[in-house]
Scaffold this active site. Structure first.
Site, PDB file in Angstrom:
ATOM      1  N   ASP A  21     -46.729  41.909 -37.314  1.00 32.03           N
ATOM      2  CA  ASP A  21     -48.167  41.760 -37.537  1.00 32.03           C
ATOM      3  C   ASP A  21     -48.448  40.288 -37.838  1.00 32.03           C
ATOM      4  O   ASP A  21     -47.707  39.650 -38.582  1.00 32.03           O
ATOM      5  CB  ASP A  21     -48.562  42.645 -38.732  1.00 32.03           C
ATOM      6  CG  ASP A  21     -50.034  42.522 -39.092  1.00 32.03           C
ATOM      7  OD1 ASP A  21     -50.818  42.081 -38.229  1.00 32.03           O
ATOM      8  OD2 ASP A  21     -50.385  42.869 -40.240  1.00 32.03           O
ATOM      9  N   ASN A  23     -51.905  39.226 -38.459  1.00 30.56           N
ATOM     10  CA  ASN A  23     -53.196  39.029 -39.134  1.00 30.56           C
ATOM     11  C   ASN A  23     -53.417  39.903 -40.362  1.00 30.56           C
ATOM     12  O   ASN A  23     -54.546  40.034 -40.842  1.00 30.56           O
ATOM     13  CB  ASN A  23     -54.353  39.220 -38.130  1.00 30.56           C
ATOM     14  CG  ASN A  23     -54.371  40.641 -37.587  1.00 30.56           C
ATOM     15  OD1 ASN A  23     -53.520  41.456 -37.947  1.00 30.56           O
ATOM     16  ND2 ASN A  23     -55.330  40.943 -36.739  1.00 30.56           N
ATOM     17  N   ASP A  25     -53.389  43.125 -40.862  1.00 28.84           N
ATOM     18  CA  ASP A  25     -54.037  44.449 -40.838  1.00 28.84           C
ATOM     19  C   ASP A  25     -53.021  45.591 -40.838  1.00 28.84           C
ATOM     20  O   ASP A  25     -53.390  46.756 -40.714  1.00 28.84           O
ATOM     21  CB  ASP A  25     -55.001  44.576 -39.637  1.00 28.84           C
ATOM     22  CG  ASP A  25     -54.274  44.554 -38.301  1.00 28.84           C
ATOM     23  OD1 ASP A  25     -53.034  44.365 -38.283  1.00 28.84           O
ATOM     24  OD2 ASP A  25     -54.943  44.723 -37.262  1.00 28.84           O
ATOM     25  N   ASP A  29     -48.993  42.979 -33.457  1.00 24.41           N
ATOM     26  CA  ASP A  29     -49.941  42.498 -32.450  1.00 24.41           C
ATOM     27  C   ASP A  29     -49.277  41.461 -31.539  1.00 24.41           C
ATOM     28  O   ASP A  29     -48.116  41.089 -31.729  1.00 24.41           O
ATOM     29  CB  ASP A  29     -51.202  41.932 -33.135  1.00 24.41           C
ATOM     30  CG  ASP A  29     -50.847  40.988 -34.267  1.00 24.41           C
ATOM     31  OD1 ASP A  29     -49.927  40.158 -34.066  1.00 24.41           O
ATOM     32  OD2 ASP A  29     -51.460  41.075 -35.362  1.00 24.41           O
ATOM     33  N   ASP A  98     -45.816  48.673 -19.531  1.00 27.36           N
ATOM     34  CA  ASP A  98     -45.779  50.125 -19.478  1.00 27.36           C
ATOM     35  C   ASP A  98     -46.958  50.586 -18.645  1.00 27.36           C
ATOM     36  O   ASP A  98     -48.060  50.059 -18.781  1.00 27.36           O
ATOM     37  CB  ASP A  98     -45.898  50.682 -20.905  1.00 27.36           C
ATOM     38  CG  ASP A  98     -45.059  51.917 -21.126  1.00 27.36           C
ATOM     39  OD1 ASP A  98     -45.170  52.840 -20.311  1.00 27.36           O
ATOM     40  OD2 ASP A  98     -44.309  51.956 -22.122  1.00 27.36           O
ATOM     41  N   ASP A 200     -44.513  55.700 -17.212  1.00 27.87           N
ATOM     42  CA  ASP A 200     -44.504  56.823 -18.142  1.00 27.87           C
ATOM     43  C   ASP A 200     -44.525  58.167 -17.398  1.00 27.87           C
ATOM     44  O   ASP A 200     -45.356  58.371 -16.509  1.00 27.87           O
ATOM     45  CB  ASP A 200     -45.771  56.687 -19.004  1.00 27.87           C
ATOM     46  CG  ASP A 200     -45.759  57.582 -20.209  1.00 27.87           C
ATOM     47  OD1 ASP A 200     -44.972  57.316 -21.129  1.00 27.87           O
ATOM     48  OD2 ASP A 200     -46.551  58.549 -20.243  1.00 27.87           O
ATOM     49  N   GLU A 259     -39.883  56.898 -16.004  1.00 33.58           N
ATOM     50  CA  GLU A 259     -39.446  57.848 -17.033  1.00 33.58           C
ATOM     51  C   GLU A 259     -39.537  59.245 -16.423  1.00 33.58           C
ATOM     52  O   GLU A 259     -40.609  59.665 -15.999  1.00 33.58           O
ATOM     53  CB  GLU A 259     -40.350  57.735 -18.265  1.00 33.58           C
ATOM     54  CG  GLU A 259     -39.819  58.538 -19.428  1.00 33.58           C
ATOM     55  CD  GLU A 259     -40.895  58.937 -20.432  1.00 33.58           C
ATOM     56  OE1 GLU A 259     -40.540  59.180 -21.592  1.00 33.58           O
ATOM     57  OE2 GLU A 259     -42.075  59.036 -20.058  1.00 33.58           O
ATOM     58  N   HIS A 332     -38.603  54.333 -28.316  1.00 35.16           N
ATOM     59  CA  HIS A 332     -39.655  54.688 -29.281  1.00 35.16           C
ATOM     60  C   HIS A 332     -39.867  56.195 -29.408  1.00 35.16           C
ATOM     61  O   HIS A 332     -40.644  56.626 -30.255  1.00 35.16           O
ATOM     62  CB  HIS A 332     -40.959  54.009 -28.859  1.00 35.16           C
ATOM     63  CG  HIS A 332     -41.468  54.546 -27.557  1.00 35.16           C
ATOM     64  ND1 HIS A 332     -40.781  54.381 -26.365  1.00 35.16           N
ATOM     65  CD2 HIS A 332     -42.570  55.268 -27.244  1.00 35.16           C
ATOM     66  CE1 HIS A 332     -41.446  54.985 -25.389  1.00 35.16           C
ATOM     67  NE2 HIS A 332     -42.535  55.522 -25.896  1.00 35.16           N
ATOM     68  N   ASP A 333     -39.233  56.985 -28.557  1.00 35.61           N
ATOM     69  CA  ASP A 333     -39.385  58.445 -28.611  1.00 35.61           C
ATOM     70  C   ASP A 333     -38.151  59.136 -29.184  1.00 35.61           C
ATOM     71  O   ASP A 333     -38.119  60.360 -29.267  1.00 35.61           O
ATOM     72  CB  ASP A 333     -39.592  59.012 -27.196  1.00 35.61           C
ATOM     73  CG  ASP A 333     -40.918  58.604 -26.592  1.00 35.61           C
ATOM     74  OD1 ASP A 333     -41.877  58.381 -27.349  1.00 35.61           O
ATOM     75  OD2 ASP A 333     -40.984  58.517 -25.343  1.00 35.61           O
TER      76      ASP A 333
END
Ligand code: NOJ
Length: 561
Positions: A21, A23, A25, A29, A98, A200, A259, A332-333
């Site tokens: 990150d 900024n 939040d 990003d 992606d 995907d 995928e 990530h899965d």
């Protein structure tokens, strides 16, 4: 075999929400990624795969796209993205985007139009059906994210198909106008200089005509069933991919990986045989199911090396002459590989390096998922409220809240299989929030960040990081690692995965101990022929007489002959 950049590539996957990150939040990003490019360059990877950064209401963290040609507000702007592309290219790193085109977000303007009336010109961009008699669903398919795959829409009373969440309506690939619109969008990014596309669930785009219900004698009336046989590797998928290749891909020097859950070796050959002009490689899932019981992913069972090796071996042999393998053990899965296939306790460092050796010495293109290169581990959050993933939350509601399964059993399954294991923020240092954000992170950190982090890894010459760096360096130097023929040894060994790679007159022996105890290998001829060690995760060479013993999680790559 034809030599190409994508076979020689080492890909690093970034899940932007959890990377860095900039900024405050609490959400990673694009500027955050920019600040870490030197780190990626130091590691040596040649391609970065960015999980989706397009505009999205984030029902599924960007895998639900509401505008394909703009950047998600939380991540930055198109200008930031251009800066990122330039920053990568300056460092000799390619960018793979992606591409999520089996479905869009329900907030995409196409869907907003499509749902507005039955005769809207966009109606046919999605898959609409009337309900059956007595309020029955159009068919009995279940969504991959639990519940029915159909949602009734108030405006017209019809149902739309969503194989994932109800905010991810499936696009209707039968419609040539839709396909054309997607190809145009792909060209938009490729013209900007994108070097690769990860597609995907691309093998779900063609559904069997008539969308038949699953028929099974055990099914009670109204009961839902998977339905995968009616949409995985469907009847027109190859036709669509060949069209996409003709219309777009063939016009660029672009790397592609699809995928493809549920794809067999035979399917993969059809997708990746160079003469068929579809894709270059696919992510197969068979090895990701070695610890799933008959009840599926959440029915966690123990895995064996034999089970894992038989699958990887089958894919190595199956794609030896036609097609190409992708090599991955997490993303990530999926849960973190060191927790799943290694040991995230006493032998964390050794086992992470051993698994890395596997990924970089099998034949195929290795994919590293952020944090893997420092041996990041699974997380065991104690409360359901700590989890954010829609798959986890929907499954919990279905199984526990509505289904009455015991909470602890499901929490345990989430601890071993939940996707949030991979999505906890990247661990950069031991300061608060691991240097990921100065704000409140969108998902809690893995508390082990004080011990496992990039700063620590860079300060330790024996770290997992430097081992990855060395493997990548070797791969760039030795074509045998990319193109060498693979041959299995010791197919029945309970703990050792052993194989050779051969290219012209060069031959390497790879020995990997998946056990936490010393193991002996009976390979007298090969071991006697060893002329040197190329890389190993244990510092000292074993004495010649001890060569046949592998220490816990030991990995050794040797030159023979
Ligand atoms: C596969 C992606 O990797 C996953 O994260 C996503 O939830 C589904 N496809 C739906 O897009």
């Amino acid at each position: 075999m034809k030599r190409t950049f994508w076979k020689e590539a080492v890909v690093y996957q970034i899940y932007p929400r959890s990377f860095q990150d900039s900024n405050g939040d609490g959400i990673g990003d694009l500027q955050g990624i920019l600040a870490r490019l030197d780190y990626l360059q130091k590691l040596g990877v040649t391609v970065v795969w960015l999980s989706p950064v397009y505009k999205s209401p984030n029902d599924d963290n960007g895998y639900d796209i509401s505008d394909y040609e703009d950047i998600m507000d939380e991540f930055g702007t198109l200008r930031d993205w251009e800066e990122l592309l330039a920053g990568l290219h300056e460092r000799g790193i390619k960018l793979m985007m992606d591409l999520v085109i089996n479905h869009s977000s329900d907030e995409h303007v196409w869907f907003v139009e499509s749902r507005s009336s039955k005769d809207n010109p966009y109606r046919d961009y999605y898959i609409w059906r009337p309900g059956g008699p007595d309020g029955a669903l159009p068919n009995n398919w279940s969504s991959i994210f639990s519940g029915p795959a159909w949602e009734q829409d108030e405006t017209t009373g019809e149902y739309y198909l969503h194989l994932f969440s109800r905010k991810q309506p499936d696009l209707n690939w039968e419609n040539p106008r839709l396909r054309e619109a997607l190809y145009k969008m792909m060209a938009f990014w490729l013209d900007k200089g994108v070097d690769g596309l990860r597609m995907d669930v691309i093998n779900l785009i063609s559904k069997v005509e008539g969308l038949p219900s699953v028929q099974h004698e055990d099914l009670a009336p109204g009961e839902l069933a998977g339905g995968g046989e009616y949409y995985m590797n469907g009847p027109r998928v190859h036709e669509y991919l060949q069209e996409m290749n003709r219309e777009v891909l063939s016009k660029y020097d672009v790397m592609t990986v699809g995928e493809t859950p549920g794809a067999t070796v035979e399917d993969a050959i059809l997708y990746t045989d160079e003469d068929r002009h579809e894709l270059q490689m696919v992510f197969q899932f068979e090895h990701m199911d070695v610890d799933s019981g008959p009840g599926g992913k959440w029915n966690v069972v123990s895995w064996t090396l034999k089970g894992l090796r038989d699958i990887l071996h089958k894919w190595q042999v199956g794609l030896a002459d036609k097609g190409w393998n992708s090599l991955y053990l997490n993303n990530h899965d999926q849960p973190r590989m060191v927790s799943r296939f290694g040991d995230d306790g006493k032998y964390r460092v050794q086992s992470a390096k051993m698994l890395a050796t596997l990924l970089h010495t099998l034949k195929g293109t290795p994919y590293i998922y952020q944090g893997e290169e420092i041996g990041m581990t699974n997380v065991k959050f104690p409360a359901l409220e700590d989890y954010k993933d829609i798959e986890i939350l929907n499954m919990y509601r279905e199984k526990v809240t509505e289904g009455g399964t015991d909470h602890d059993t499901i929490l345990q399954a989430i601890h071993s299989k939940g996707r949030d294991n991979a999505r906890t923020p990247m661990q950069w240092n031991a300061s608060s929030n691991a240097g990921f954000t100065t704000g409140t992170p969108w998902l809690k950190l893995n508390p082990r960040y004080t011990e496992i982090n990039v700063e620590q890894a860079l300060a330790d010459p024996d770290s997992v990081f430097y081992y990855y760096q060395e493997l990548i360096r070797l791969r760039k130097q030795h074509p045998i690692m990319v193109y060498g023929e693979y041959e299995l040894l010791l197919p029945e060994h309970e703990y050792i995965y052993a194989y050779t790679r051969t290219l012209d007159d060069e031959k390497w022996l790879i020995l990997l101990n998946f056990g936490d105890t010393p193991q002996t290998v009976e390979l007298t001829d090969e071991l006697n022929a060893v002329t040197g060690t190329i890389i190993s995760n244990y510092p000292e060479e074993p004495a010649a007489m001890d060569r046949s013993t592998l220490r816990p999680y030991e990995a050794r790559v040797c030159r023979i002959g």
